[in-house]
Motif scaffolding. Structure first.
Motif, PDB file in Angstrom:
ATOM      1  N   ARG A 188       0.721  -1.210   0.018  1.00  0.00           N
ATOM      2  CA  ARG A 188      -0.118  -0.189  -0.044  1.00  0.00           C
ATOM      3  C   ARG A 188       0.730   1.240   0.056  1.00  0.00           C
ATOM      4  O   ARG A 188       0.492   2.111  -0.787  1.00  0.00           O
ATOM      5  CB  ARG A 188      -0.936   0.040   1.201  1.00  0.00           C
ATOM      6  CG  ARG A 188      -2.155  -0.991   1.123  1.00  0.00           C
ATOM      7  CD  ARG A 188      -3.146  -0.403   2.028  1.00  0.00           C
ATOM      8  NE  ARG A 188      -4.164  -1.453   2.481  1.00  0.00           N
ATOM      9  CZ  ARG A 188      -4.962  -1.615   1.698  1.00  0.00           C
ATOM     10  NH1 ARG A 188      -5.348  -0.748   0.478  1.00  0.00           N
ATOM     11  NH2 ARG A 188      -5.998  -2.535   1.978  1.00  0.00           N
ATOM     12  N   SER A 189       1.785   1.157   0.841  1.00  0.00           N
ATOM     13  CA  SER A 189       2.767   2.387   0.809  1.00  0.00           C
ATOM     14  C   SER A 189       3.602   2.605  -0.331  1.00  0.00           C
ATOM     15  O   SER A 189       3.671   3.799  -0.928  1.00  0.00           O
ATOM     16  CB  SER A 189       3.724   2.267   1.998  1.00  0.00           C
ATOM     17  OG  SER A 189       2.975   2.032   3.233  1.00  0.00           O
ATOM     18  N   GLN A 192       1.314   3.969  -3.170  1.00  0.00           N
ATOM     19  CA  GLN A 192       0.927   5.435  -2.918  1.00  0.00           C
ATOM     20  C   GLN A 192       2.324   6.246  -3.218  1.00  0.00           C
ATOM     21  O   GLN A 192       2.002   7.241  -3.922  1.00  0.00           O
ATOM     22  CB  GLN A 192       0.609   5.701  -1.368  1.00  0.00           C
ATOM     23  CG  GLN A 192      -0.691   5.261  -0.891  1.00  0.00           C
ATOM     24  CD  GLN A 192      -1.874   5.767  -2.069  1.00  0.00           C
ATOM     25  OE1 GLN A 192      -1.921   6.918  -2.225  1.00  0.00           O
ATOM     26  NE2 GLN A 192      -2.513   4.890  -2.549  1.00  0.00           N
ATOM     27  N   SER A 196       2.454   9.116  -6.631  1.00  0.00           N
ATOM     28  CA  SER A 196       2.801  10.545  -6.207  1.00  0.00           C
ATOM     29  C   SER A 196       4.089  10.889  -6.885  1.00  0.00           C
ATOM     30  O   SER A 196       4.261  12.212  -6.779  1.00  0.00           O
ATOM     31  CB  SER A 196       2.947  10.552  -4.777  1.00  0.00           C
ATOM     32  OG  SER A 196       4.051   9.779  -4.314  1.00  0.00           O
TER      33      SER A 196
END
Length: 197
Positions: A188-189, A192, A196
């Motif tokens: 998940r990290s 992201q 970005s």
């Protein structure tokens, strides 16, 4: 990890899923060949594999396999972990596994014009033999391992890996549980971060 885990770790994002599935089939400057979301999926696949290969819980699970399976221990743990994800699917996802995997197959199929030809060959087998849904049973693991054993250059003992899984089920299940929670968080990290940039 194997394909069911890569699907799950795409977090319901179709283009991330496509990239995550073709990660082993692409090299070079992927940014020139694929749009940003698919590139993120490819890089996520690579990050998942790296995290898995270096995780101490995974290494510990592989240690009990090495005396019997040697170099194939890493492949076997990947497939075992897909087995546990499929077997205990209700603990991880609200949608029935059978419906989920059909959605995955249909999503991948809708992008068939842009994925590598070598992947499409693998995908045809995956869908026909239902790799994603079939690994939740010992017989599914037996079939997969026996098929792989026929293709290996060296003596692999892969055709006995389903027996080993049955005999060490609880030990391996606990290792999967400890590891997979970390992997989901890391993925998940990482996703992201990739989205970005």
């Amino acid at each position: 990890m194997n394909y069911l885990a890569h699907a799950y770790l795409s977090f319901e994002e179709p283009k991330i899923l496509v990239g995550n599935f073709i990660g082993d089939f692409v090299r070079g400057s992927i940014e020139k060949s694929y749009e940003k979301e698919i590139v993120s999926g490819i890089k996520l696949h690579w990050a998942i594999d790296k995290f898995t290969d270096n995780h101490p819980v995974v290494k510990e699970a592989q240690e009990i396999l090495k005396p019997e399976y040697g170099r194939y221990s890493t492949v076997i743990t990947d497939m075992y972990f897909d087995y546990f994800l499929a077997k205990y699917w209700k603990n991880y996802h609200h949608q029935p596994l059978e419906d989920y995997v059909q959605n995955v197959y249909e999503t991948i199929d809708s992008f068939r014009d842009i994925v590598p030809q070598k992947f499409l060959t693998t995908f045809a087998y995956m869908r026909y033999y239902n790799w994603l849904g079939g690994y939740g049973e010992l017989d599914g693991i037996r079939r997969a391992m026996t098929g792989m054993a026929k293709k290996t250059r060296f003596k692999s003992n892969l055709d006995t890996a389903h027996i080993f899984l049955d005999e060490h089920h609880e030990f391996l299940r606990l290792h999967f549980g400890d590891f997979f929670e970390d992997l989901v968080s890391h993925s998940r990290s990482k996703l992201q971060e990739l989205k970005s940039t």
